[in-house]
Design an enzyme around this catalytic site. Structure first.
Site: not given
Length: 172
Positions: A138-140
């Site tokens: 989850p780089c968001h």
């Protein structure tokens, strides 16, 4: 990761954030993102591309995990196995990134510290940019060091929608 010559499998799932393409080697996600399958394929290593791609309507447990995530079980992607190329520190950043709880965000600085190299803020940003398996990694959930939303490979609207979805689910 297998050294199979079997074609990779792909499918797309309609989400409120747009179409999510998932490419898998059996039950291991090797690419995923809010872009057409063809665009995701272009980001893969040549040896994977050479194996070819089979379009599927469903990828079994992978599609189920995505649907559970969309239905509000925002931890559903946490245990899905992923594989992507990257050096030792990049792999560590991705591993630690998966520990960011849904509904929360960390800054690049916080992620660098938790990955064991507080001064490696740029390397953390690079790991985010090179992530091939969003939203499974989850780089968001990673923000600029000043706490503002930075770039996202699939656009800021998608990043905001993912964060809002997770925040709403976490508050329930």
């Amino acid at each position: 990761m297998s050294s199979s010559t079997q074609p990779l499998d792909s499918c797309t799932v309609q989400t409120p954030m747009g179409l999510l393409a998932v490419i898998a080697d059996r039950d291991v996600v090797v690419a995923a993102g809010f872009a057409p399958v063809e665009a995701m394929t272009q980001r893969l290593a040549p040896d994977l591309v050479a194996r070819g791609l089979r379009q599927r309507s469903d990828l079994g447990p992978l599609t189920t995990a995505v649907r559970r995530y969309l239905d509000g079980e925002v931890g559903a992607l946490d245990d899905v196995e992923v594989h992507q190329p990257g050096g030792e520190f990049t792999q560590e950043v991705w591993r630690v990134m998966r520990a960011i709880p849904a509904g929360q965000t960390w800054t690049y600085s916080e992620l660098a510290t938790k990955a064991g190299r507080p001064a490696a803020v740029r390397a953390v940003g690079n790991a985010c940019a090179r992530n091939l398996v969003a939203p499974f990694v989850p780089c968001h959930r990673v923000l600029r060091s000043d706490g503002t939303i930075g770039g996202y490979y699939y656009g800021l609207d998608v990043k905001r929608a993912l964060l809002a979805h997770e925040s709403a689910a976490a508050q329930r």
